[in-house]
Design a protein around this motif. Structure first.
Motif, short mmCIF file in Angstrom:
data_model
loop_
_atom_site.label_atom_id
_atom_site.label_comp_id
_atom_site.label_asym_id
_atom_site.label_seq_id
_atom_site.Cartn_x
_atom_site.Cartn_y
_atom_site.Cartn_z
N SER A 178 48.89 41.83 36.95
CA SER A 178 47.51 41.96 36.69
C SER A 178 47.23 39.78 36.68
CB SER A 178 46.66 42.19 36.13
OG SER A 178 46.93 41.53 34.86
N ASN A 182 45.49 45.92 39.17
CA ASN A 182 43.89 45.08 39.68
C ASN A 182 43.06 45.10 38.29
OD1 ASN A 182 44.54 44.50 42.61
ND2 ASN A 182 44.31 45.79 42.70
N THR A 183 43.94 44.92 37.54
CA THR A 183 43.37 44.99 35.88
C THR A 183 41.91 43.43 36.09
OG1 THR A 183 45.41 46.65 34.85
CG2 THR A 183 42.90 45.81 33.63
#
Length: 430
Positions: free
Chosen positions: A12, A70-71
């Motif tokens: 991320s 894609n946190t």
């Protein structure tokens, strides 16, 4: 036996870093290619799409597969939509009067019709009707930010493959078309209906008695310099209606503080709402943000600074959209190419008809109506900035329309986003 595809995992933090790299590459290219500036294409699109094409090509040919975590993009998503909710000040709405309310209602109807048209064509062409919504109000009325937000939501909630790719592709198409159509459409209306324009001899000001400081960004008429009569295009800034407040580090931190408090409380509200109806996570944060904003406006206990809020909003949007574009799986568009083209062409025709009937004729067949139609083409097919750019191109030649400028800014910058989110979520359950 084929060789195993090499897989690279992007964390991320690395995804955020990569987003900044591709964004600034896009910005560098944009500053050196005039056509990109003329079309007002976002730097995130210019830098991110080629990168996404390269990764998709490597994936198709079995060379490399890149998986993104894609946190942190979820955090940027929540922050962006929270700023939208926090811009929804009830005090500001009164400055546009009944015309602003009517314009919001008409624009909301357009978003609903965009979805109906897209859903109908998608169904007729044998694909899931949700693709019609993605190529409707999600991408066109919503733009890149809403596309990047609802794409993953449609993928996880309704199991729609390639939803984010479809939405962002459609939004990019809409932005380009809006900029190509806006000026010529306005010229046609002015000439065909013989519209009386303010020219450079007279500039209509918003009444300062009802709109404090509204005229400070509107230059006085200068008959020796036609360019002096034009308005500078900008996304709606709170300073138009309020006294200036310096946007410094403290101002940004103060705005960020309000935003993250709203994100935290909104998470609780969203969890409760989802026991009743499935909604995107940011709906709760938008509602809480709007409440926080209006309590401050009406009680006077605190003030949410407009400039600082704009900074937080733009940074969050830039990071989120660039991350979303970088991770697009463009190869998923192959089987959707023809239906998507048909839907978008139909949406373009709808926009032209609606701008004529729904905006221009309804608002009085005058210069304000022309500007509202031209501005509507811009924000209803991708971005408020595009609508303002369309209006600016006409203002340079015929003179400005401050009333239309204010209405398009208020509705396009945040009011329509709030309503559009509700329309999209509701129609997605059909």
């Amino acid at each position: 036996m084929g060789a195993e595809v090499l897989t690279v995992k992007i964390s991320s933090v690395q995804a955020v870093a990569l987003a900044f790299v591709t964004y600034f590459i896009g910005l560098w290219i944009k500053n050196r290619v005039p056509v990109f500036q003329k079309l007002s294409l976002p730097a995130a699109v210019i830098g991110g799409l080629p990168f996404a094409f390269i990764l998709s090509g490597l994936r198709v040919y079995g060379i490399l597969q890149v998986d993104f975590d894609n946190t942190l993009s979820t955090v940027a998503l929540l922050v962006f939509f929270t700023t939208i909710g926090m811009m929804a000040s009830l005090k500001l709405i009164k400055y546009g009067g009944l015309a602003l309310i009517l314009y919001l209602i008409v624009s909301s109807i357009l978003g609903f019709v965009q979805n109906l048209l897209g859903m109908s064509i998608a169904g007729a062409m044998g694909i899931d009707f949700h693709y019609g919504i993605l190529a409707g109000a999600v991408s066109l009325m919503g733009g890149l930010g809403t596309s990047a937000a609802f794409g993953p939501y449609f993928e996880t909630t309704y199991g729609i493959p390639g939803a984010t790719t479809v939405a962002i592709t459609a939004a990019t198409f809409g932005m380009v078309v809006a900029l190509v159509l806006g000026g010529p459409f306005g010229e046609f209306l002015i000439k065909h209906y013989k519209i009386k324009t303010p020219g450079t001899q007279h500039i209509e000001h918003i009444d300062p008695a009802t709109t404090p400081n509204a005229t400070k960004n509107i230059p006085a008429a200068d008959t020796d310099n036609p360019a002096a009569a034009q308005l500078e295009p900008h996304v709606f800034d709170m300073s138009i209606l309020e006294e200036e407040e310096t946007t410094d580090v403290n101002g940004v931190l103060k705005a960020a503080g309000f935003v993250f408090v709203a994100v935290g409380l909104g998470a609780v509200l969203s969890a409760y709402l989802n026991t009743i109806i499935t909604l995107p996570a940011y709906i709760g944060t938008m509602l809480v943000a709007a409440v926080i904003r209006n309590i401050g406006d009406f009680s006077g206990m605190y003030r949410v600074q407009g400039g600082g809020l704009n900074v937080v909003s733009e940074v969050a949007l830039t990071v989120y959209v660039t991350m979303a574009i970088n991770s697009l799986k463009l190869y998923e568009l192959i089987h959707l190419a023809l239906p998507l083209v048909v839907i978008l062409l139909a949406q373009t025709l709808l926009m032209i008809v609606f701008a004529w009937l729904g905006y221009f004729l309804l608002f009085g067949k005058n210069y304000d109506g022309v500007m509202l139609g031209v501005g509507g083409i811009g924000f209803a097919m991708g971005a408020t900035a595009n609508g303002l750019a369309n209006m600016q191109s006409l203002a340079e030649k015929y003179g400005p329309s401050p009333k239309a400028w204010l209405i398009v800014s208020l509705v396009g910058a945040f009011l329509i986003d709030f309503v559009n989110a509700i329309i999209i979520t509701w129609m997605g359950t059909w």
